[in-house]
Structure formats: structure tokens, C-alpha cells
Design a protein around this motif. Structure first.
Motif, PDB file in Angstrom:
ATOM      1  N   ASP A   1     -11.614   2.004   0.862  1.00 27.26           N
ATOM      2  CA  ASP A   1     -11.888   1.003   1.899  1.00 27.26           C
ATOM      3  C   ASP A   1     -11.058   1.237   3.151  1.00 27.26           C
ATOM      4  OD1 ASP A   1     -13.513  -0.147   0.001  1.00 27.26           O
ATOM      5  OD2 ASP A   1     -12.106  -1.755  -0.512  1.00 27.26           O
ATOM      6  N   ASP A   2      -9.991   2.043   3.029  1.00 24.73           N
ATOM      7  CA  ASP A   2      -9.002   2.220   4.086  1.00 24.73           C
ATOM      8  C   ASP A   2      -8.444   0.864   4.520  1.00 24.73           C
ATOM      9  OD1 ASP A   2      -7.342   3.597   5.814  1.00 24.73           O
ATOM     10  OD2 ASP A   2      -8.816   3.646   7.445  1.00 24.73           O
ATOM     11  N   ILE A   3      -8.109   0.060   3.523  1.00 27.74           N
ATOM     12  CA  ILE A   3      -7.553  -1.273   3.748  1.00 27.74           C
ATOM     13  C   ILE A   3      -6.330  -1.430   2.852  1.00 27.74           C
ATOM     14  CG2 ILE A   3      -7.920  -3.761   3.440  1.00 27.74           C
ATOM     15  CD1 ILE A   3     -10.912  -3.253   3.986  1.00 27.74           C
ATOM     16  N   THR A   4      -5.282  -2.013   3.396  1.00 31.08           N
ATOM     17  CA  THR A   4      -4.137  -2.399   2.584  1.00 31.08           C
ATOM     18  C   THR A   4      -4.288  -3.871   2.233  1.00 31.08           C
ATOM     19  OG1 THR A   4      -2.651  -0.771   3.583  1.00 31.08           O
ATOM     20  CG2 THR A   4      -1.635  -2.655   2.487  1.00 31.08           C
ATOM     21  N   TYR A   5      -4.582  -4.135   0.976  1.00 34.25           N
ATOM     22  CA  TYR A   5      -4.727  -5.505   0.509  1.00 34.25           C
ATOM     23  C   TYR A   5      -3.361  -6.052   0.105  1.00 34.25           C
ATOM     24  CZ  TYR A   5      -9.720  -4.370   0.231  1.00 34.25           C
ATOM     25  OH  TYR A   5     -11.014  -3.993   0.523  1.00 34.25           O
ATOM     26  N   LEU A   6      -3.238  -7.385   0.148  1.00 34.20           N
ATOM     27  CA  LEU A   6      -2.018  -8.072  -0.297  1.00 34.20           C
ATOM     28  C   LEU A   6      -0.768  -7.596   0.439  1.00 34.20           C
ATOM     29  CD1 LEU A   6      -2.722  -8.188  -4.152  1.00 34.20           C
ATOM     30  CD2 LEU A   6      -2.961 -10.052  -2.500  1.00 34.20           C
ATOM     31  N   ASP A   7      -0.918  -7.307   1.717  1.00 38.35           N
ATOM     32  CA  ASP A   7       0.224  -6.956   2.547  1.00 38.35           C
ATOM     33  C   ASP A   7       1.161  -8.163   2.577  1.00 38.35           C
ATOM     34  OD1 ASP A   7       2.057  -6.446   4.569  1.00 38.35           O
ATOM     35  OD2 ASP A   7       0.581  -5.512   5.882  1.00 38.35           O
TER      36      ASP A   7
ATOM     37  N   ALA B   1      -1.306  -3.256  -1.370  1.00 43.40           N
ATOM     38  CA  ALA B   1      -2.062  -2.344  -2.231  1.00 43.40           C
ATOM     39  C   ALA B   1      -3.077  -1.602  -1.380  1.00 43.40           C
ATOM     40  CB  ALA B   1      -2.761  -3.129  -3.345  1.00 43.40           C
ATOM     41  N   TYR B   2      -2.789  -0.349  -1.083  1.00 47.39           N
ATOM     42  CA  TYR B   2      -3.684   0.431  -0.224  1.00 47.39           C
ATOM     43  C   TYR B   2      -4.853   0.976  -1.031  1.00 47.39           C
ATOM     44  CZ  TYR B   2      -5.515   4.062   2.823  1.00 47.39           C
ATOM     45  OH  TYR B   2      -6.345   4.843   3.574  1.00 47.39           O
ATOM     46  N   ASP B   3      -6.078   0.723  -0.547  1.00 46.23           N
ATOM     47  CA  ASP B   3      -7.297   1.247  -1.160  1.00 46.23           C
ATOM     48  C   ASP B   3      -7.866   2.310  -0.229  1.00 46.23           C
ATOM     49  OD1 ASP B   3     -10.112   1.617  -1.844  1.00 46.23           O
ATOM     50  OD2 ASP B   3      -9.915  -0.168  -3.115  1.00 46.23           O
ATOM     51  N   PHE B   4      -7.766   3.556  -0.652  1.00 45.66           N
ATOM     52  CA  PHE B   4      -8.170   4.630   0.261  1.00 45.66           C
ATOM     53  C   PHE B   4      -9.670   4.661   0.486  1.00 45.66           C
ATOM     54  CE2 PHE B   4      -9.070   6.900  -3.643  1.00 45.66           C
ATOM     55  CZ  PHE B   4     -10.073   7.801  -3.316  1.00 45.66           C
TER      56      PHE B   4
ATOM     57  N   ALA C   1      -5.700  -8.444 -15.217  1.00 49.55           N
ATOM     58  CA  ALA C   1      -4.707  -8.439 -14.140  1.00 49.55           C
ATOM     59  C   ALA C   1      -5.176  -7.611 -12.953  1.00 49.55           C
ATOM     60  CB  ALA C   1      -3.383  -7.892 -14.668  1.00 49.55           C
ATOM     61  N   GLN C   2      -5.750  -6.460 -13.235  1.00 45.96           N
ATOM     62  CA  GLN C   2      -6.232  -5.587 -12.153  1.00 45.96           C
ATOM     63  C   GLN C   2      -7.348  -6.258 -11.369  1.00 45.96           C
ATOM     64  OE1 GLN C   2      -7.059  -1.561 -13.381  1.00 45.96           O
ATOM     65  NE2 GLN C   2      -8.418  -1.175 -11.654  1.00 45.96           N
ATOM     66  N   LEU C   3      -8.284  -6.880 -12.097  1.00 40.87           N
ATOM     67  CA  LEU C   3      -9.387  -7.563 -11.418  1.00 40.87           C
ATOM     68  C   LEU C   3      -8.865  -8.721 -10.573  1.00 40.87           C
ATOM     69  CD1 LEU C   3     -12.537  -7.681 -11.146  1.00 40.87           C
ATOM     70  CD2 LEU C   3     -12.436  -9.504 -12.863  1.00 40.87           C
ATOM     71  N   LEU C   4      -7.933  -9.499 -11.116  1.00 40.22           N
ATOM     72  CA  LEU C   4      -7.404 -10.635 -10.378  1.00 40.22           C
ATOM     73  C   LEU C   4      -6.685 -10.196  -9.110  1.00 40.22           C
ATOM     74  CD1 LEU C   4      -6.086 -12.802 -13.328  1.00 40.22           C
ATOM     75  CD2 LEU C   4      -7.771 -13.529 -11.634  1.00 40.22           C
ATOM     76  N   LEU C   5      -5.845  -9.183  -9.204  1.00 40.68           N
ATOM     77  CA  LEU C   5      -5.122  -8.731  -8.021  1.00 40.68           C
ATOM     78  C   LEU C   5      -6.072  -8.182  -6.965  1.00 40.68           C
ATOM     79  CD1 LEU C   5      -2.100  -7.161  -9.868  1.00 40.68           C
ATOM     80  CD2 LEU C   5      -1.928  -8.931  -8.103  1.00 40.68           C
ATOM     81  N   ASN C   6      -7.070  -7.429  -7.400  1.00 43.07           N
ATOM     82  CA  ASN C   6      -8.044  -6.911  -6.445  1.00 43.07           C
ATOM     83  C   ASN C   6      -8.894  -8.030  -5.854  1.00 43.07           C
ATOM     84  OD1 ASN C   6      -7.909  -3.975  -6.048  1.00 43.07           O
ATOM     85  ND2 ASN C   6      -8.186  -3.864  -8.260  1.00 43.07           N
ATOM     86  N   THR C   7      -9.214  -9.034  -6.666  1.00 36.12           N
ATOM     87  CA  THR C   7      -9.987 -10.164  -6.164  1.00 36.12           C
ATOM     88  C   THR C   7      -9.184 -10.950  -5.135  1.00 36.12           C
ATOM     89  OG1 THR C   7     -11.260 -10.387  -8.212  1.00 36.12           O
ATOM     90  CG2 THR C   7     -11.119 -12.329  -6.796  1.00 36.12           C
ATOM     91  N   ILE C   8      -7.937 -11.279  -5.464  1.00 35.94           N
ATOM     92  CA  ILE C   8      -7.104 -12.019  -4.518  1.00 35.94           C
ATOM     93  C   ILE C   8      -6.961 -11.244  -3.209  1.00 35.94           C
ATOM     94  CG2 ILE C   8      -4.776 -12.897  -4.100  1.00 35.94           C
ATOM     95  CD1 ILE C   8      -4.591 -13.300  -7.194  1.00 35.94           C
TER      96      ILE C   8
END
Length: 319
Positions: A80-86, A75-78, A303-310
Motif C-alpha cells: 500500500d506504501d502506507i505506514t499504518y498506526l504511526d 507498521a509499514y505496508d509496502f 491479533a494480526q487481523l485486529l492490528l491491520n484493521t485498526i
């Protein structure tokens, strides 16, 4: 070149397939958990004092989570410029639900505790989908053979009742039970507001037992950075999020809504800061009651909060 899941030939849209959390693999064998993160449902709402329905939350949150499971490589967050949950770096499994025995709180809680212990034994981050807030009690008990933890609660209610008519493990009791555990070094209770389920003496006792209590208005006045400074740094944190911490304008699907709550980014930024400040070693999200929100937005928020938190927990975890 980043490879996406849909390059294999399947589009796999959100409404297609079996609803595991985030469409991650299902692992029903609790002795064979092999992942960085394990998600378990705790569909118990026998601890509620008013509107029931949170037993349906794990199923609803799983279904909502498919909205965010398009097969992308993380999940790419532009911002933060980080791809989370790669998926090349983080593995997640859904281990199904703890066995719930209707009307039997003690056995249902014991079954939830067993699931968390199995996740911890496997070295996975336990993520528990409640259920009412009483499910936090067995979650915390499962950490009694682990290193000490500091509990961070995001909630509208203090949940610090000791006992009422013999009830000690309902959804108004979990933080009192947490404070009694020797492996819990302290509590930070955030978002507490308005007419609460706990009388004044509960607040006095909570502070005496090591709790720092902050309302939504107090948090907004001091800002996220100042709030984080109040939380002991470098600790192992257990995070418990009651969906009624959010304002019912965005989260009406809960049994005990309380106006004046947080908005989404206020909570996400707090959790992101917490993941940077120490190590989040377990989390639960509770009190979603989907039948009270025909739009489905409450479980989508969960669901959105959980995925972003993880994603943030895994990204910022110690090497």
C-alpha cells in the motif's frame, strides 16, 4: 527521519514485558481514557452451546499481539506504501477487561456495555476482544445514544436465533438482538455457510428484518468489489468478526469450526474496502478458543487481523 522505539536503548522483544494489546499503554481508569483507540477484553463464554474456552481469548490475543510490537514507528505496508498506526498520528490504549461474573450473563453483559460506553464517551474507537459472540449484544446496546450504525458481520454462522428454552442472549442470538435495535439500520452477514445454528425460518426472518446474507462461495463468485457495493455507502459501520469465519485450516482454535471458510487476505481486503466505503466506528473479534490450537496460530491470526484493521480504520477515517 523516522524514529523507532528501539532507538531509546531498549530492544523490547515480543517475549519481554507485560502483555498489553500490542504493548500499548495500559489505562485501568475508565474515566481517564485519552486515545484514538481503546482495546477492552470481554472474557465471557457463558453463552456457548458446545465447546467453551473463549474466556481465555483476550489474554491469548494480547500475548500473540506482542509478536507485532517490535517498537517500530508504526507498521509499514509496502504493497500500500502506507505506514499504518504511526504513533505520531494514532494513539492506542488497553483498558483491561470488563468484569465478568461467572454464571451471570446479565451482569457480565452489563459490565461489557459499561466499558464500551466509557470508550465512546472518551471519543475512542472501541475494540473488544471476545469472549463468545454473545458479547456483541452489550457492545451494540452501548451505541444506542450514538448516530445510527450498519452492522457488518463476518462469520460462519447466522446467529439469528430468537429464543431457545428461554435463552435470548447466548452466542446464537446476537444478530437477532442487533436487528431489534432501533439505532441499527441494517445488517450485512458475510461468510455464512454449511450446517448452521439457525433454521430456515431464521434466514427468512433475518432478510425480513433488513439483513443481506452472503456465503463464502457467493462472495468469491462476485468478488470483493461487488460485495462492497451491496453494503450501503457512507455509513457508520460496526464490524463484528467471528474467528470461525476463517477456514479451520488456519484458525482451528475456536469452539465451532466450520470448513469452507475464508483465508486471511480475503477478509483483510474486505475490511480495507469497508474502511474506505464509510466509517468503522466500533469492532469486536470473538470466539477464539486458544486451548484448541496448541500451535497458537489462531490467536496470532486474530491479533494480526485486529492490528491491520485498526490501522486501516484510522488511516481511512474522515478528517
Amino acid at each position: 527521519m523516522t524514529t523507532h522505539g528501539y532507538d531509546s536503548g531498549r530492544l523490547n522483544l515480543p517475549f519481554v514485558g507485560i502483555c498489553t494489546f500490542g504493548k500499548y499503554p495500559y489505562q485501568p481508569d475508565w474515566d481517564a481514557i485519552a486515545a484514538d483507540v481503546a482495546v477492552m477484553g470481554a472474557p465471557f463464554d457463558g453463552g456457548t452451546q458446545w465447546r467453551a474456552g473463549a474466556r481465555m481469548a483476550p489474554r491469548a490475543i494480547r500475548e500473540a499481539s506482542t509478536l507485532f510490537a517490535f517498537g517500530h514507528a508504526g507498521a509499514y505496508d509496502f504493497e500500500d506504501d502506507i505506514t499504518y498506526l504511526d504513533p505520531a498520528q494514532v494513539s492506542v490504549v488497553d483498558i483491561g477487561d470488563a468484569e465478568i461474573i461467572h454464571t451471570d450473563t446479565a451482569q457480565s453483559h452489563a459490565n461489557i456495555e459499561l466499558g464500551v460506553r466509557r470508550m465512546l464517551a472518551a471519543g475512542a474507537l472501541p475494540v473488544v476482544l471476545g469472549g463468545d459472540h454473545s458479547v456483541n449484544i452489550p457492545c451494540i446496546r452501548a451505541f444506542d445514544d450514538q448516530a445510527p450504525i450498519h452492522l457488518v458481520q463476518i462469520d460462519a454462522h447466522l446467529d439469528f436465533v430468537d429464543e431457545r428454552h428461554g435463552v435470548r442472549c447466548g452466542h446464537g442470538n446476537p444478530m437477532r438482538r442487533v436487528a431489534e435495535q432501533p439505532h441499527v439500520t441494517g445488517l450485512t452477514q458475510i461468510g455464512i455457510r454449511n450446517v448452521s445454528s439457525t433454521a430456515r425460518e431464521g434466514y427468512v426472518t433475518a432478510r425480513e428484518m433488513g439483513s443481506d446474507i452472503q456465503s463464502v462461495r457467493q462472495v468469491r463468485a462476485m468478488g470483493t468489489a461487488a460485495l462492497l457495493e451491496r453494503i450501503p455507502a457512507g455509513m457508520r459501520y460496526y464490524l463484528t468478526v467471528d474467528i470461525d469465519a476463517f477456514d479451520p485450516s488456519i484458525a482451528p482454535g475456536t469452539g465451532t469450526p466450520s470448513h469452507g471458510g475464508f483465508l486471511y487476505y480475503e477478509v483483510l481486503e474486505l475490511i480495507d474496502g469497508l474502511a474506505r466505503r464509510g466509517e468503522i466506528v466500533g469492532l469486536d473479534l470473538v470466539e477464539v478458543a486458544p486451548d484448541y490450537d496448541p500451535s497458537g496460530s489462531t490467536q496470532i491470526l486474530a491479533a494480526q487481523l485486529l492490528l491491520n484493521t485498526i490501522g486501516r480504520v484510522m488511516h481511512h477515517r474522515p478528517a
